[in-house]
Structure formats: C-alpha cells, structure tokens
Design a protein around this motif. Structure first.
Motif, mmCIF file in Angstrom:
data_model
loop_
_atom_site.group_PDB
_atom_site.id
_atom_site.type_symbol
_atom_site.label_atom_id
_atom_site.label_comp_id
_atom_site.label_asym_id
_atom_site.label_seq_id
_atom_site.Cartn_x
_atom_site.Cartn_y
_atom_site.Cartn_z
ATOM 1 N N THR A 45 0.846 -1.195 0.000
ATOM 2 C CA THR A 45 0.000 0.000 0.000
ATOM 3 C C THR A 45 0.881 1.245 0.000
ATOM 4 O O THR A 45 1.824 1.327 0.792
ATOM 5 C CB THR A 45 -0.906 0.034 1.250
ATOM 6 O OG1 THR A 45 -1.676 -1.167 1.315
ATOM 7 C CG2 THR A 45 -1.850 1.230 1.204
ATOM 8 N N LEU A 85 -4.745 3.617 7.662
ATOM 9 C CA LEU A 85 -4.010 3.076 6.521
ATOM 10 C C LEU A 85 -4.062 1.547 6.581
ATOM 11 O O LEU A 85 -3.692 0.951 7.585
ATOM 12 C CB LEU A 85 -2.554 3.559 6.552
ATOM 13 C CG LEU A 85 -1.639 3.092 5.421
ATOM 14 C CD1 LEU A 85 -2.163 3.552 4.065
ATOM 15 C CD2 LEU A 85 -0.221 3.627 5.650
ATOM 16 N N LYS A 86 -4.521 0.955 5.505
ATOM 17 C CA LYS A 86 -4.765 -0.493 5.463
ATOM 18 C C LYS A 86 -3.566 -1.291 5.964
ATOM 19 O O LYS A 86 -2.421 -1.007 5.617
ATOM 20 C CB LYS A 86 -5.105 -0.902 4.026
ATOM 21 C CG LYS A 86 -5.614 -2.328 3.895
ATOM 22 C CD LYS A 86 -6.294 -2.572 2.566
ATOM 23 C CE LYS A 86 -5.307 -2.574 1.421
ATOM 24 N NZ LYS A 86 -5.933 -3.066 0.174
ATOM 25 N N ASN A 96 -8.874 -6.251 3.961
ATOM 26 C CA ASN A 96 -9.462 -4.910 3.954
ATOM 27 C C ASN A 96 -9.501 -4.284 5.345
ATOM 28 O O ASN A 96 -10.355 -3.454 5.636
ATOM 29 C CB ASN A 96 -10.875 -4.958 3.362
ATOM 30 C CG ASN A 96 -10.862 -5.376 1.906
ATOM 31 O OD1 ASN A 96 -10.162 -4.771 1.105
ATOM 32 N ND2 ASN A 96 -11.606 -6.418 1.572
ATOM 33 N N THR A 98 -8.542 -1.841 8.249
ATOM 34 C CA THR A 98 -7.975 -0.508 8.483
ATOM 35 C C THR A 98 -7.994 -0.230 9.983
ATOM 36 O O THR A 98 -9.061 -0.110 10.585
ATOM 37 C CB THR A 98 -8.783 0.574 7.750
ATOM 38 O OG1 THR A 98 -8.808 0.270 6.356
ATOM 39 C CG2 THR A 98 -8.148 1.940 7.949
#
Length: 487
Positions: A45, A85-86, A96, A98
C-alpha cells in the motif's frame, strides 16, 4: 531524490537549509517508488495523498533542526498498525482491515515528524524467509530480480536497497530483519527483546517478536532506534531500562574489544563465499585492534526444533483472534458459528500459516505439552546460558547472517543442511532475546553477503560501535544495485 548518495544526516541538512521542503521530498520519494517498484514489488500500500498532506503539515510547523528525522519519509512493514491506513500482514484474512490506532513504534516516528509513505510486503503473518508467502505479491531482490529478497521483512529491506526509501521498519521473530538485510546489502537491527514496544505489532511469537530499523548505514540505523526505543505502558514486556543515545559511541572504534566466532555457526551447510566473508570481517576487526577468537555455543544444534515449537505454539494462540466475527475476512454461506470459524480461517489463512497453527496446537495439546513445549522452553534456557557464558569473556559475537546469498524465486533448496542453517544462524538471537545486527560485508557472484554482530542484552551501543568501525573502513554499504543505482 537519489537516496543512494544520501543519509538521514545529509537529507535532514538539506531540509533545514531549504534545498527542498518536506512536501517536495515526499513527492520525490513517491516518484522513486512509482518508477522502481513495478520491478521490485516492495510495497503493498502506498499512502500517496496522506503522505503529501502530512509532509505539508510538517512544512507549516517548520523543520526541526535538532531532530534528524523531521520531515523524513519512511516505510512501515505491513504487520504494524497504522491509523487509517490499510494493514493486512500480507494475509487475505485481513485484506481490507484498516486500524483505528497506530502501533507505538509508528506513533513515535510520527511524533518526531516522519512521513509514512506506505506499507511494505512480507511473508504472511511474518511466517517465512523469502517474502514468497505473501497472499498478494512476491517481492524481488533489487540486486537480481530473479532472486528472493529474504523475509519476512523482505519488502522493507528491498525498498531501502532499491533506493525507494532511506529507512524502513521491520520485525524480527527468527531473523526476519537480519536475513533480508543480508540478502539486500543493507543494515538491519533486531534490538534486545523489550527494547522496542510491541504494542500494535500483529503478533506471531510474542516472546520472540521485536520491531527494528532497516537503513543504508549504521548511523542511520542507530538514529532510527533512538526514535522507537523505550518503555511503553501499553506493553508490559517493554523494558523500563534507560535508553542511551545509540549514536553516542559510534566513533569509539573496536580497539581492545574481544569478539567471538561460534564454531557451530561456521560448520557444514555454509556457502564458501559466506564463510570467507566472515573470516575476512574477522581479519578487518583484528586490524582495527580487536581480539577475535573461536567460541562455542553447544546447544545451538537444538535451536531449530525449540524455535519452531515455541514460535508455532505462540502463533497458534495469537492467531485464534482471527475468527471472522470482530474484524477481517468473514466467510459467506455459513450454517452455524463453527462453520463461520472454519470457513473464514480456511479461506483467509495461507498454507504456511495453517501448518504453523497445526504444529503449535499439537505442541500445546493435553498429553504433548510436557513432551514438546516444556522441553523446548528448557532448551531455550540452555541456549541462553551458552550465550551468557560467552559474554562473560567477550564483548560481541561475530557470525554469518545467512548460509548463502539470496536464492532464486521459486527455487527449492534441496540441501537439507543449508535449509537447517538458514534458521540456525539467526533464531538463537531471538530465543535468547539478544540484540543482533546484520551489516553488508562482502559479495558472492554479484549478490550481497551480510555478517551479524550479536551483543549482550541491552548493549546495542557496542553492536553499533563495532558495526560503524567496520563500515568506516570498508565500502560494502556504499555499493548499490544496478536498478536505479550507479554500479
């Protein structure tokens, strides 16, 4: 921004002098990632918008001239929680997820004005040594993209080695900072257990895990450890010992130091070039005034068995929280609660994670606990005693970090002794809770070779002191891969 020619000190100086702003530096670093990471796959990411916004805020406050990390972009391994932020631990079960808060190490960096660029790839839940066990992508070694970057912190090490970032955080359970540091030709420190808070680190083995810095040189590494070390009220295993300035002894040299090389670390299964690198490093230390002698850690041969029982048992306990109910992946079309548990975990966990959960559950089960887990804990104590005995007479231990240079992606290492040595060289440091740092010390067929310096508990100062002395008298850390580099 060509990070191959920079350090934290030089970049910070340019920020203070106004050569560029934190925002411009962050934008240039993001451009590095865009141009290079397609070949490396270091990041899972990239927080582009947030990173630029955070850097802009730092500029508005002004760069702190007395804080070498003010305005510096950093990368974070994807098993450390980052607010908003993932964070996936490279697993589909957290695909998914967070987080609502930052890990303490991340929070400390933010308080000092660093910019979080993104999250780096890793072996799923830090279980592996090649970053091939990630559920999402395989990271490539910048020195040769057909080779693995090591693991489990392979993404962080590759990001630094490829010049995408200047510094990154990794975690080390059985060598997961040091081995990828060796494979990528960078500096990686696994601090003493308890030196850095584990709050917000997604747990693998709670008595083994430790967060640490990965950088291009020893001074930068010490600077980063200064920032993240210290007691944390959220983590009762974090030490209350005073944290020294790890940069304070860097230039004191090694004259008068006694350094031991364990016989058991130099035995069968070690690549000839790696063995020679260790011997050459020993000669360099002798030239600088240190005494180097052979020592023995006789219980090393039991370390692999003890490590896998202890770490897998702790993983079995830690990973039971991923149940498909509170957060993470939840299976569809389930009939009852048990079905939800089984399907969510079956779909979410990779094969390596499942293997270690099964091994750990077996080791902790009634009728086997005494035979396996208890026995492994007893062996761990014997290994600790071996180290304590050596450190009565020696200041440091010098050893190879990994038995070979980086091997090919998808390559099966057919020599069982080499596979054994892959673990036996790094995991004793975790079982004993000691500080260990891998530094670049040579090359084999164009690939970096690292050696590790192991110190007494809470004596990272001496480790850094010796590492810096070696670095100042060699140029291995200045070599760069062809990708984006100058070689």
């Amino acid at each position: 921004m060509n990070y191959f020619n920079e350090s934290l000190t030089s970049v910070h100086s340019k920020l203070v002098n106004g050569d560029f702003s934190a925002k411009e530096l962050t934008q240039q670093t993001l451009a590095n990632i865009k141009s290079v990471d397609g070949d490396i796959n270091a990041f899972l990411t990239v927080a582009e918008k947030d990173a630029v916004a955070d850097a802009d805020q730092i500029d508005q406050k002004g760069i702190d001239k007395d804080n070498p990390l003010s305005g510096i972009p950093v990368a974070i391994k994807d098993n450390m929680l980052t607010k908003g932020l993932k964070t996936t631990a490279a697993s589909k079960i957290l695909e998914n997820f967070t987080p609502m808060f930052d890990a303490t190490a991340v929070e400390k960096l933010k308080q000092l004005g660093t910019v979080t660029l993104g999250k780096t790839n890793m072996d799923e839940f830090a279980m592996g040594g090649s970053t091939e066990n990630s559920a999402f992508k395989i990271t490539h070694n910048p020195w040769d993209t057909t080779k693995v970057p090591g693991g489990s912190s392979g993404g962080s090490a590759a990001a630094v080695a490829s010049g995408e970032v200047l510094a990154a955080l990794g975690s080390d359970t059985g060598g997961s900072i040091r081995q990828p540091a060796s494979f990528n030709g960078v500096v990686g420190m696994k601090p003493t257990y308890g030196r850095v808070s584990r709050w917000g680190l997604i747990a693998f083995g709670s008595s083994l895990d430790q967060i640490g810095p990965i950088t291009r040189n020893v001074e930068d590494n010490a600077t980063l450890l200064n920032a993240i070390a210290g007691h944390d009220k959220h983590d009762l295993t974090s030490s209350i010992k005073e944290v020294p300035d790890f940069t304070s002894a860097l230039n004191k040299g090694v004259k008068g130091m006694r350094i031991g090389i364990p016989t058991e670390f130099m035995s069968q299964g070690l690549d000839d070039d790696v063995k020679q690198t260790v011997l050459d490093t020993a000669e360099q230390f002798k030239k600088l005034g240190a005494t180097v002698e052979e020592v023995s850690l006789p219980h090393t041969k039991y370390g692999v068995a003890a490590y896998y029982i202890i770490s897998s048992s702790e993983a079995s306990s830690n990973l039971q929280r991923f149940d498909g109910i509170r957060y993470g992946r939840r299976a569809a079309d389930v009939k009852n609660l048990e079905d939800l548990y089984v399907k969510s975990r079956s779909e979410g966990f990779g094969d390596e994670v499942k293997r270690r959960i099964m091994l750990g559950t077996f080791s902790l089960s009634a009728g086997f606990y005494d035979a396996y887990f208890k026995k492994a804990a007893q062996v761990r104590t014997l290994m600790n005693n071996d180290f304590a005995k050596v450190f009565k007479d020696f200041d440091l231990i010098l050893a190879p970090t990994a038995p070979t240079p980086a091997y090919g992606i998808g390559e099966d290492v057919s020599d069982p002794m080499t596979m054994y040595m892959n673990d036996v060289l790094t995991l004793p440091v975790n079982l004993a809770g000691l500080p260990g740092m891998s530094i670049p010390a040579g090359f084999s067929n164009g690939l970096p070779v690292g050696v590790q310096l192991i110190g007494r508990p809470y004596d990272e100062l001496t480790v850094y002191q010796a590492g810096n002395a070696f670095e100042q008298n060699t140029d291995f850390n200045k070599q760069t891969p062809k990708m984006g580099g100058t070689n």
